[in-house]
Design a protein around this motif. Structure first.
Motif, PDB file in Angstrom:
ATOM      1  N   ARG A  89       0.810  -1.215   0.000  1.00 34.68           N
ATOM      2  CA  ARG A  89       0.000   0.000   0.000  1.00 34.68           C
ATOM      3  C   ARG A  89       0.850   1.276   0.000  1.00 34.68           C
ATOM      4  O   ARG A  89       0.548   2.235  -0.704  1.00 34.68           O
ATOM      5  N   ARG A  90       1.909   1.319   0.800  1.00 35.94           N
ATOM      6  CA  ARG A  90       2.709   2.539   0.884  1.00 35.94           C
ATOM      7  C   ARG A  90       3.396   2.840  -0.435  1.00 35.94           C
ATOM      8  O   ARG A  90       3.449   3.988  -0.878  1.00 35.94           O
ATOM      9  N   HIS A 123       5.473  10.572   5.667  1.00 35.41           N
ATOM     10  CA  HIS A 123       5.288   9.120   5.735  1.00 35.41           C
ATOM     11  C   HIS A 123       5.616   8.400   4.431  1.00 35.41           C
ATOM     12  O   HIS A 123       6.015   7.225   4.454  1.00 35.41           O
ATOM     13  N   LEU A 124       5.441   9.071   3.295  1.00 37.39           N
ATOM     14  CA  LEU A 124       5.689   8.413   2.013  1.00 37.39           C
ATOM     15  C   LEU A 124       7.056   8.754   1.421  1.00 37.39           C
ATOM     16  O   LEU A 124       7.684   7.914   0.792  1.00 37.39           O
TER      17      LEU A 124
END
Length: 330
Positions: A89-90, A123-124
């Motif tokens: 997902r990330r 976060h990404l």
């Protein structure tokens, strides 16, 4: 308009999403619904692929599959040759981002705009404070918002401003593909034009590729380089935007265009059978559009036609045993 590359950026093969199914503890079969069924398509770098169809045809389910918010029951999605399902997902979120239909409810009401826009950077992308600050300044400028807006909360903005923030949040992850699910349908007409112009400018400046999902054919015609028409979870026609609006080959595409209010185009009377969609829990055999189609033949109720090029046009594909002849549009 942004130049379109011949390179395939996104490849979708035999993608399906089913809900329900299986059996209860007592062995009773549960009903199953196929929202997207064995769908395949390619997305070229730099294009805007418009996806249209009636409510319930599977457009939003396809969007959620493309951005990793839902997992396919079968099939693959590859970006630059990488299997997105295997990547996680990330990894998907860093490459494919989503702009939602409702701009206000898609933003966390407890967070400031600064926190909302910094989240994907942190976060990404793993960016530090100084780099995040630099990117924030550029993002706010790119979407035509003022720097002081960063310290405010989502409820303090109009729908158009909130959608600009939603676009900025998608761009904060520096994606390759942006999936826009009815991005202007909740906005006033004047604001729609501003947001559409903004999206076109951002696409040109950042080299973006769009998947633009909408029920508004006038909007799709104005922004898309290519159009894919969905019906009952399947693609029934794909072609360059100019070709599909000038000479649709599938009777369902013709029905959509004839029923839509498109400036400069006279509405034609509806033709065909029932206007109701088939029962999704009890789909008919063969072509799902056959009960509504004035051109249906016996084979249409027995077999599903493949999506194929017709009349020698390699860019125009239609899933129909009896497509509308080009002569009918001349």
């Amino acid at each position: 308009m942004t130049a379109v590359s011949d390179a395939r950026l996104l490849e979708v093969r035999d993608l399906s999403r089913r809900f329900g199914g299986g059996r209860t503890l007592f062995g009773v079969k549960k009903p199953q619904l196929t929202a997207v069924g064995a769908l395949s398509l390619d997305l070229q770098k730099g294009e805007t692929l418009g996806i249209v169809g009636e409510s319930g045809c599977g457009k939003s389910t396809l969007a959620r599959l493309l951005v990793g918010l839902d997992r396919p029951s079968a099939g693959t999605i590859r970006l630059d040759g990488e299997d997105l399902a295997a990547a996680g997902r990330r990894a998907v979120a860093a490459k494919v981002q989503y702009v939602f239909q409702d701009p206000v409810s898609s933003l966390n009401p407890r967070h400031t705009i600064r926190a909302i826009l910094e989240a994907p950077m942190r976060h990404l992308l793993g960016l530090g404070k100084a780099e995040r600050a630099r990117r924030l300044d550029q993002l706010i400028e790119d979407v035509n918002l003022r720097p002081e807006f960063l310290e405010r909360y989502p409820h303090e903005f109009s729908g158009g401003q909130a959608q600009r923030i939603g676009i900025a949040r998608a761009l904060a992850a520096d994606p390759d593909v942006v999936v826009l699910d009815e991005p202007v349908s909740a906005l006033d007409v004047s604001v729609q034009a501003q947001v559409l112009n903004l999206l076109e400018r951002l696409k040109r400046e950042r080299g973006l590729t769009y998947v633009f999902i909408s029920h508004d054919l006038a909007v799709v015609e104005s922004v898309s380089t290519r159009v894919a028409v969905m019906y009952f979870g399947a693609l029934v026609e794909t072609a360059p935007a100019r070709a599909i609006f000038a000479a649709p080959r599938h009777p369902y595409t013709r029905l959509l265009i004839d029923s839509a209010q498109i400036p400069g185009r006279q509405r034609a009377p509806k033709s065909g059978g029932s206007g109701e969609l088939p029962d999704p829990y009890n789909p008919p055999p063969g072509c799902a559009f056959a009960p509504r189609c004035s051109r249906a033949e016996e084979i249409c109720g027995e077999a599903m036609p493949g999506l194929e090029a017709r009349s020698g046009d390699s860019q125009h594909h239609v899933a129909c045993f009896n497509p509308i002849p080009l002569a009918a549009h001349s």
